[in-house]
Design a protein around this motif. Sequence first.
Motif, PDB file in Angstrom:
ATOM      1  N   PRO A 124       9.253  14.811   4.584  1.00  0.00           N
ATOM      2  CA  PRO A 124       7.878  14.373   4.815  1.00  0.00           C
ATOM      3  C   PRO A 124       6.872  15.436   4.390  1.00  0.00           C
ATOM      4  O   PRO A 124       7.224  16.608   4.235  1.00  0.00           O
ATOM      5  CB  PRO A 124       7.832  14.152   6.332  1.00  0.00           C
ATOM      6  N   PRO A 125       5.626  15.054   4.210  1.00  0.00           N
ATOM      7  CA  PRO A 125       4.588  16.008   3.794  1.00  0.00           C
ATOM      8  C   PRO A 125       4.070  16.823   4.977  1.00  0.00           C
ATOM      9  O   PRO A 125       4.359  16.536   6.138  1.00  0.00           O
ATOM     10  CB  PRO A 125       3.494  15.088   3.247  1.00  0.00           C
ATOM     11  N   ASP A 126       3.294  17.846   4.649  1.00  0.00           N
ATOM     12  CA  ASP A 126       2.563  18.586   5.683  1.00  0.00           C
ATOM     13  C   ASP A 126       1.492  17.681   6.287  1.00  0.00           C
ATOM     14  O   ASP A 126       0.875  16.881   5.574  1.00  0.00           O
ATOM     15  CB  ASP A 126       1.861  19.802   5.075  1.00  0.00           C
ATOM     16  N   THR A 127       1.265  17.834   7.586  1.00  0.00           N
ATOM     17  CA  THR A 127       0.219  17.053   8.238  1.00  0.00           C
ATOM     18  C   THR A 127      -0.545  17.915   9.228  1.00  0.00           C
ATOM     19  O   THR A 127      -0.165  19.048   9.518  1.00  0.00           O
ATOM     20  CB  THR A 127       0.799  15.832   8.980  1.00  0.00           C
ATOM     21  N   ALA A 128      -1.609  17.354   9.761  1.00  0.00           N
ATOM     22  CA  ALA A 128      -2.473  18.082  10.693  1.00  0.00           C
ATOM     23  C   ALA A 128      -1.787  18.279  12.041  1.00  0.00           C
ATOM     24  O   ALA A 128      -0.858  17.547  12.409  1.00  0.00           O
ATOM     25  CB  ALA A 128      -3.773  17.308  10.889  1.00  0.00           C
ATOM     26  N   MET A 129      -2.249  19.266  12.781  1.00  0.00           N
ATOM     27  CA  MET A 129      -1.777  19.473  14.150  1.00  0.00           C
ATOM     28  C   MET A 129      -2.021  18.212  14.972  1.00  0.00           C
ATOM     29  O   MET A 129      -3.106  17.635  14.933  1.00  0.00           O
ATOM     30  CB  MET A 129      -2.521  20.667  14.773  1.00  0.00           C
ATOM     31  N   CYS A 130      -0.991  17.758  15.690  1.00  0.00           N
ATOM     32  CA  CYS A 130      -1.119  16.539  16.489  1.00  0.00           C
ATOM     33  C   CYS A 130      -1.898  16.808  17.778  1.00  0.00           C
ATOM     34  O   CYS A 130      -2.097  17.970  18.180  1.00  0.00           O
ATOM     35  CB  CYS A 130       0.254  15.951  16.809  1.00  0.00           C
ATOM     36  N   ASP A 131      -2.334  15.760  18.439  1.00  0.00           N
ATOM     37  CA  ASP A 131      -3.132  15.896  19.663  1.00  0.00           C
ATOM     38  C   ASP A 131      -2.362  16.606  20.771  1.00  0.00           C
ATOM     39  O   ASP A 131      -2.943  17.386  21.540  1.00  0.00           O
ATOM     40  CB  ASP A 131      -3.592  14.521  20.159  1.00  0.00           C
ATOM     41  N   ASN A 132      -1.051  16.363  20.866  1.00  0.00           N
ATOM     42  CA  ASN A 132      -0.260  17.007  21.921  1.00  0.00           C
ATOM     43  C   ASN A 132      -0.167  18.508  21.704  1.00  0.00           C
ATOM     44  O   ASN A 132      -0.271  19.288  22.659  1.00  0.00           O
ATOM     45  CB  ASN A 132       1.146  16.397  21.974  1.00  0.00           C
ATOM     46  N   CYS A 133       0.033  18.926  20.456  1.00  0.00           N
ATOM     47  CA  CYS A 133       0.086  20.365  20.168  1.00  0.00           C
ATOM     48  C   CYS A 133      -1.285  21.007  20.336  1.00  0.00           C
ATOM     49  O   CYS A 133      -1.395  22.154  20.795  1.00  0.00           O
ATOM     50  CB  CYS A 133       0.630  20.605  18.762  1.00  0.00           C
ATOM     51  N   LEU A 134      -2.337  20.281  19.968  1.00  0.00           N
ATOM     52  CA  LEU A 134      -3.686  20.793  20.186  1.00  0.00           C
ATOM     53  C   LEU A 134      -3.942  20.992  21.676  1.00  0.00           C
ATOM     54  O   LEU A 134      -4.526  22.007  22.092  1.00  0.00           O
ATOM     55  CB  LEU A 134      -4.713  19.828  19.587  1.00  0.00           C
ATOM     56  N   GLU A 135      -3.469  20.038  22.479  1.00  0.00           N
ATOM     57  CA  GLU A 135      -3.624  20.163  23.929  1.00  0.00           C
ATOM     58  C   GLU A 135      -2.845  21.371  24.449  1.00  0.00           C
ATOM     59  O   GLU A 135      -3.335  22.120  25.303  1.00  0.00           O
ATOM     60  CB  GLU A 135      -3.127  18.886  24.600  1.00  0.00           C
ATOM     61  N   ASP A 136      -1.627  21.594  23.922  1.00  0.00           N
ATOM     62  CA  ASP A 136      -0.847  22.777  24.316  1.00  0.00           C
ATOM     63  C   ASP A 136      -1.587  24.056  23.945  1.00  0.00           C
ATOM     64  O   ASP A 136      -1.628  25.017  24.726  1.00  0.00           O
ATOM     65  CB  ASP A 136       0.520  22.770  23.618  1.00  0.00           C
ATOM     66  N   MET A 137      -2.160  24.091  22.751  1.00  0.00           N
ATOM     67  CA  MET A 137      -2.859  25.289  22.296  1.00  0.00           C
ATOM     68  C   MET A 137      -4.108  25.555  23.134  1.00  0.00           C
ATOM     69  O   MET A 137      -4.507  26.714  23.322  1.00  0.00           O
ATOM     70  CB  MET A 137      -3.238  25.130  20.818  1.00  0.00           C
ATOM     71  N   ARG A 138      -4.699  24.495  23.686  1.00  0.00           N
ATOM     72  CA  ARG A 138      -5.907  24.626  24.501  1.00  0.00           C
ATOM     73  C   ARG A 138      -5.606  24.936  25.973  1.00  0.00           C
ATOM     74  O   ARG A 138      -6.485  25.395  26.704  1.00  0.00           O
ATOM     75  CB  ARG A 138      -6.711  23.327  24.441  1.00  0.00           C
ATOM     76  N   ASP A 139      -4.388  24.667  26.413  1.00  0.00           N
ATOM     77  CA  ASP A 139      -4.032  24.763  27.833  1.00  0.00           C
ATOM     78  C   ASP A 139      -3.731  26.206  28.236  1.00  0.00           C
ATOM     79  O   ASP A 139      -2.746  26.796  27.761  1.00  0.00           O
ATOM     80  CB  ASP A 139      -2.813  23.885  28.101  1.00  0.00           C
ATOM     81  N   PRO A 140      -4.537  26.808  29.118  1.00  0.00           N
ATOM     82  CA  PRO A 140      -4.291  28.197  29.539  1.00  0.00           C
ATOM     83  C   PRO A 140      -2.940  28.379  30.237  1.00  0.00           C
ATOM     84  O   PRO A 140      -2.423  29.498  30.291  1.00  0.00           O
ATOM     85  CB  PRO A 140      -5.447  28.490  30.508  1.00  0.00           C
ATOM     86  N   GLU A 141      -2.376  27.298  30.757  1.00  0.00           N
ATOM     87  CA  GLU A 141      -1.090  27.383  31.449  1.00  0.00           C
ATOM     88  C   GLU A 141       0.093  27.223  30.490  1.00  0.00           C
ATOM     89  O   GLU A 141       1.244  27.424  30.887  1.00  0.00           O
ATOM     90  CB  GLU A 141      -1.011  26.293  32.530  1.00  0.00           C
ATOM     91  N   SER A 142      -0.162  26.838  29.268  1.00  0.00           N
ATOM     92  CA  SER A 142       0.917  26.611  28.305  1.00  0.00           C
ATOM     93  C   SER A 142       1.310  27.916  27.621  1.00  0.00           C
ATOM     94  O   SER A 142       0.466  28.775  27.361  1.00  0.00           O
ATOM     95  CB  SER A 142       0.476  25.597  27.252  1.00  0.00           C
ATOM     96  N   ARG A 143       2.586  28.027  27.307  1.00  0.00           N
ATOM     97  CA  ARG A 143       3.021  29.226  26.582  1.00  0.00           C
ATOM     98  C   ARG A 143       2.545  29.208  25.128  1.00  0.00           C
ATOM     99  O   ARG A 143       2.684  30.199  24.416  1.00  0.00           O
ATOM    100  CB  ARG A 143       4.536  29.388  26.665  1.00  0.00           C
ATOM    101  N   TYR A 144       1.985  28.088  24.682  1.00  0.00           N
ATOM    102  CA  TYR A 144       1.426  27.977  23.336  1.00  0.00           C
ATOM    103  C   TYR A 144      -0.084  28.225  23.325  1.00  0.00           C
ATOM    104  O   TYR A 144      -0.728  28.063  22.289  1.00  0.00           O
ATOM    105  CB  TYR A 144       1.704  26.585  22.761  1.00  0.00           C
ATOM    106  N   HIS A 145      -0.643  28.625  24.464  1.00  0.00           N
ATOM    107  CA  HIS A 145      -2.095  28.784  24.558  1.00  0.00           C
ATOM    108  C   HIS A 145      -2.615  29.765  23.497  1.00  0.00           C
ATOM    109  O   HIS A 145      -2.162  30.910  23.396  1.00  0.00           O
ATOM    110  CB  HIS A 145      -2.489  29.292  25.952  1.00  0.00           C
ATOM    111  N   GLY A 146      -3.562  29.276  22.686  1.00  0.00           N
ATOM    112  CA  GLY A 146      -4.190  30.126  21.679  1.00  0.00           C
ATOM    113  C   GLY A 146      -3.324  30.448  20.487  1.00  0.00           C
ATOM    114  O   GLY A 146      -3.733  31.236  19.629  1.00  0.00           O
ATOM    115  N   TYR A 147      -2.123  29.809  20.393  1.00  0.00           N
ATOM    116  CA  TYR A 147      -1.223  30.167  19.293  1.00  0.00           C
ATOM    117  C   TYR A 147      -1.476  29.291  18.081  1.00  0.00           C
ATOM    118  O   TYR A 147      -1.285  28.076  18.116  1.00  0.00           O
ATOM    119  CB  TYR A 147       0.237  30.079  19.728  1.00  0.00           C
ATOM    120  N   TRP A 148      -1.846  29.901  16.983  1.00  0.00           N
ATOM    121  CA  TRP A 148      -2.318  29.214  15.788  1.00  0.00           C
ATOM    122  C   TRP A 148      -1.245  28.356  15.115  1.00  0.00           C
ATOM    123  O   TRP A 148      -1.572  27.347  14.485  1.00  0.00           O
ATOM    124  CB  TRP A 148      -2.828  30.233  14.766  1.00  0.00           C
TER     125      TRP A 148
END
Length: 752
Positions: free
Chosen positions: A106-130
């Motif tokens: 498959p091709p490259d695609t944009a960050m999905c809403d769930n991953c965006l939510e993880d990146m935004r969540d201060p409690e997630s281990r993905y918080h702020g991770y590009w």
Amino acid sequence: MPDHKQRAEILVQGIVQGVGFRPFIYRLADEIELSGSVKNLGDAGVEIILEGPKEKIRNFLNNLREKSPPLSEIQSIDVNYSKPQGIEGFEILESAEGGEGSGTIPPDTAMCDNCLEDMRDPESRYHGYWATSCVDCGPRFTVIRGLPYDRPKTSMEEFPMCDECRAEYEDPLDRRHHAQTIACPNCGPQLFSVPGTENPIEKTAEALQEGQIAAIRGVGGTHLACDAYNDEAVIRLMRRLKRLHKPLAIMARDLEMIEDFAKFSEEEQEILKSIKRPIVILDQIEGSPLSTEISEGLHNVGVMLPYTGVHYLLFDYIDFPVVMTSANLTGRPMLIENESIISELDEIADFMLLHDRKIVARCDDSVVRFSGGTRRFLRRSRGWAPSPIPLDLGEEPILALGAEFDNTIALYDDGNCYVSQHIGDVDDLETMGFLEETVDHLTNITNVEMPDKVACDLHPDFMTTELAEGMSDEPIRIQHHHSHLASILGEREIEEVIGIAADGIGYGPDGTVWGGEILYANASDFKRVGSLSKMLMPGGDKASQYPARMIAGIFYDSSDLPDILEKHARFPGGDEEREMVEEQVRERFNSPKSTSAGRTLAAASSLLDICQERTYEGEPAMKLESVAIRGTPLDVSPKLEIQEGRPVLSVQSMMRDLIDLKEKGEKREDIAATAQNVLAEGLAKIAIRQARELELENVAFTGGVAYNDAIGRRVREMIEGSGLVYVTNEKLPCGDGGVSFGQLIVASEFWQ
């Protein structure tokens, strides 16, 4: 009455590998409480065995299409029912031999809403991770080196998973199950800046706020960015890049920000927000605050929304749209390696935001425009490449090397046509090197041996023609406009068509420059059944660069040529150049014959003093369209004649009518609209006449001129109004980016 149990054996085909399809099936079966298994069969698809009540199986099948992973594309579902065998539980079986990681990448695609939510969540281990991603989003095509598609075969091999990532990767109920790009701040790729800083995202934003130029390395290449509202910053960027007039794409935080400078329809909104996130060409609003230099002389602008974690994080610190243009020096491929970015952009970028994950394959942003009542690709690249177009062209693989400009290559194998990402203009050694890299990469990720059968353009002097001769003992050379129309035959799976192929230039079998053609075409052959009238191109390529020369080329056989040129043609060299060009066309010296629609529109643009020098492909015609959008076509009819045994639209009569309107003092906007309308009506009338004579119902419109909204709409109105069927490119560019696919269609017939 109890719901009797059944066994369902299901085969799903399409893009169903490498997209989290098997974990999705596992979770769906677990949710509905069905027993069975799921197995990857590679190119044959995915096999699903279900046992349970009939109603639950029906529920599963309904959800199979409606809730499938966003990167999957289901082409077919075959179901066979039988008696249950008493299976207990549900499991993901080991893939068939050759199945794991095979199939379609498959091709490259944009960050999905769930991953965006993880990146935004201060409690997630993905918080702020590009570089947060999952099976539903992120890089694929630009990180994979070869098959099978698993981590050791990608550029993520250099980043071993930590224990927490490994646990998610191995959990079939987790959306990151077998996500080959899974990574977190503890184990994944890292950002850094030049000059160095502890907060590279924040410092990049500060640089942009201060009017500086930033180089931002992304998933498939590098962008150069600056404040899109800041005239001084935009001009500085264009001067440093030596792109003084070429329009620049911009990125906005969200739809609300776009509304400050452009308008969009529901269809445009949908594609802007899609997971593919292309650049979309939008009309600017009156009084737009964007720097006028971004799309100087044009009424529209290319806009995209954020699609990576870096983009989202950057917009946390800025409240203005930014220029996002590919970081490539003129005529060279986009920069992707940190060392090259640092050395070659040293005098262009004031600040650099980089990362340490290797980009395996360059991949430019896709560009889409809604024109002529159709969504059109100006560039089909990130978000779509290398997704195949299913089509049976025989048993043997074929490679097509495409056109010289806006090049893509195409590879056929086993019922699939893979069209590459955008490569660019193949007129220098570096871009040729990129093309050869793309051939290697595409054959690697599709597990196809280098084909013996190679197709290329008819032009004898193209670099791609020379390459084809080195790849194959007998390459097939295919006429440019036949390839354009064959791309529609392949897309629509129709056998024959009367087609309008209108663009800049293409080498004709008679040795002249074609570009305004009406052809009868099938996959194996074509016949020229109409065209524009002949004109000359004084100076050859110089006539493309300086469209005033085309005025001389159009009136090459007219007794009043000196008077026309003196009154209506502006030459950069003044009277001396005017007299030289006049003599050139009189003597037919270095003045190839042409029927180009693109050059005709360029001549009209010069006549109306809209554009006197082409600094990028299509500039005179694009600027003509931007003036014409404010006007109304005047009552001028196309003049059709018979020349060399075929009907032609007289360009000479059309241009004389435009001169008459100009001398009468009609508004420039109305004259520009008239030029487009006469061209559209003339080409459409010939095509309709020939379709009726040959008793064909399909009339096609393709080529770069088809991007023009007014021309596209008028051609469509006339064809459909005559009771015929209008067809055009929808899956691929109608410009030269679709030529490689058309070459596959023609070549497959040649080698049958």
